[in-house]
Design an enzyme around this catalytic site. Structure first.
Site, PDB file in Angstrom:
ATOM      1  N   SER A 143     -72.470  30.379  49.028  1.00 12.53           N
ATOM      2  CA  SER A 143     -71.680  30.857  47.905  1.00 12.53           C
ATOM      3  C   SER A 143     -70.331  31.327  48.409  1.00 12.53           C
ATOM      4  O   SER A 143     -70.209  31.830  49.536  1.00 12.53           O
ATOM      5  CB  SER A 143     -72.402  32.014  47.211  1.00 12.53           C
ATOM      6  OG  SER A 143     -71.547  32.708  46.324  1.00 12.53           O
ATOM      7  N   TYR A 156     -76.033  39.779  46.985  1.00 10.94           N
ATOM      8  CA  TYR A 156     -76.232  38.326  46.961  1.00 10.94           C
ATOM      9  C   TYR A 156     -75.275  37.666  47.950  1.00 10.94           C
ATOM     10  O   TYR A 156     -75.669  36.814  48.754  1.00 10.94           O
ATOM     11  CB  TYR A 156     -76.009  37.802  45.553  1.00 10.94           C
ATOM     12  CG  TYR A 156     -75.974  36.302  45.430  1.00 10.94           C
ATOM     13  CD1 TYR A 156     -77.137  35.549  45.439  1.00 10.94           C
ATOM     14  CD2 TYR A 156     -74.752  35.627  45.285  1.00 10.94           C
ATOM     15  CE1 TYR A 156     -77.096  34.162  45.312  1.00 10.94           C
ATOM     16  CE2 TYR A 156     -74.701  34.255  45.158  1.00 10.94           C
ATOM     17  CZ  TYR A 156     -75.877  33.527  45.169  1.00 10.94           C
ATOM     18  OH  TYR A 156     -75.837  32.158  45.049  1.00 10.94           O
ATOM     19  N   LYS A 160     -75.984  35.467  51.427  1.00  7.65           N
ATOM     20  CA  LYS A 160     -75.432  34.141  51.688  1.00  7.65           C
ATOM     21  C   LYS A 160     -74.585  34.128  52.960  1.00  7.65           C
ATOM     22  O   LYS A 160     -74.500  33.095  53.647  1.00  7.65           O
ATOM     23  CB  LYS A 160     -74.614  33.677  50.487  1.00  7.65           C
ATOM     24  CG  LYS A 160     -75.461  33.385  49.247  1.00  7.65           C
ATOM     25  CD  LYS A 160     -76.446  32.254  49.474  1.00  7.65           C
ATOM     26  CE  LYS A 160     -77.122  31.827  48.188  1.00  7.65           C
ATOM     27  NZ  LYS A 160     -77.993  30.631  48.359  1.00  7.65           N
TER      28      LYS A 160
END
Length: 252
Positions: A143, A156, A160
């Site tokens: 991401s 998150y 990543k």
């Protein structure tokens, strides 16, 4: 489309819709057979039809971080199509939104389990079953939040970033016969990313030099390139695919 993946089989996790399904569609268009995974069987069965039916696609339902599901998927892939030449770790979760100070730590552990540890587990599974002897190519879907601060989805992004690091490490450990790369999308118009643009798409799009958000197909084409022999001298890289939005920080 080319037939550069003729005779090859890919496993794509998290592929019942969105980016994962677009990746599977591009691989099939380029000649591959695909084994797709996700939690919901009904959605996977619909995806198989969309991909062209059982001659080119097989669905195996289960949780990406479940070891029995991983082993069963690998077994079925080899029994059905005869090989596992390509792996795309696309599954990712983000069940929380907000500042780190309010982060649910149980959710944080689950994010790492699915986004990072499961990716390593899938590589271990396909390595033991096929790639150790025959080689292959792997792409991990990361991401833009892994390389650029993203308030609200910060943990998150941190997971990543860990995946990016794992991509580099696996590339070193598994070469020369297995290449491992990653792709880091900006905001792509999927259900997963809806909170990042719904109701304010024009505002979000204005920051992008290309003046549009990503489509799943934009990521599918890049992943197919990274898996192909066209990227044969590329490994350990996470390619940012973001319509140029990350360039804006340098201008501000």
């Amino acid at each position: 489309m080319s037939k550069r993946f003729d005779g090859k089989t890919a496993i794509v996790t998290g592929a019942s819709r969105g980016i994962g399904l677009a990746i599977a569609e591009r691989l099939v268009a380029d000649g591959a057979r695909v084994v797709i995974t996700a939690r919901k069987k009904e959605a996977l069965d619909e995806a198989v039809v969309q991909l062209g039916g059982p001659d080119v696609a097989l669905a195996v339902a289960g949780r990406a971080d479940d070891a029995d599901h991983q082993a069963d998927t690998v077994r079925q892939a080899i029994e059905t199509f005869g090989s596992i030449d390509l792996l795309v770790n696309n599954t990712g979760i983000n069940p929380v939104y907000g500042p780190l100070i309010d982060l649910d730590l149980a959710a944080a552990r689950k994010i790492v389990e699915v986004n990072c540890i499961a990716a390593v587990a899938w590589v271990q599974q396909v390595h033991r079953a096929w790639m150790k002897q025959h080689g292959g190519a792997i792409v991990n879907v990361s991401s833009l939040s892994s390389v650029r601060t993203a308030p609200g989805i910060g943990f998150y992004g941190a997971s990543k970033a860990m995946l990016n690091s794992l991509t580099e490490l696996m590339a070193v450990e598994l070469g020369p016969d297995i290449r491992v790369n990653g792709v880091a999308p900006g905001v792509v118009k999927t259900r997963f990313a809806a909170k990042l643009y719904e109701g304010r798409e024009d505002e979000v799009t204005a920051a992008y030099p290309l003046k549009r958000l990503g489509a799943p197909e934009d990521i599918g084409s890049i992943v197919a390139h990274l898996l192909s022999d066209d990227a044969g001298w590329l490994t350990g890289q996470t390619v940012v695919v973001d319509g140029g939005v990350s360039l804006q920080a340098a201008e501000e």
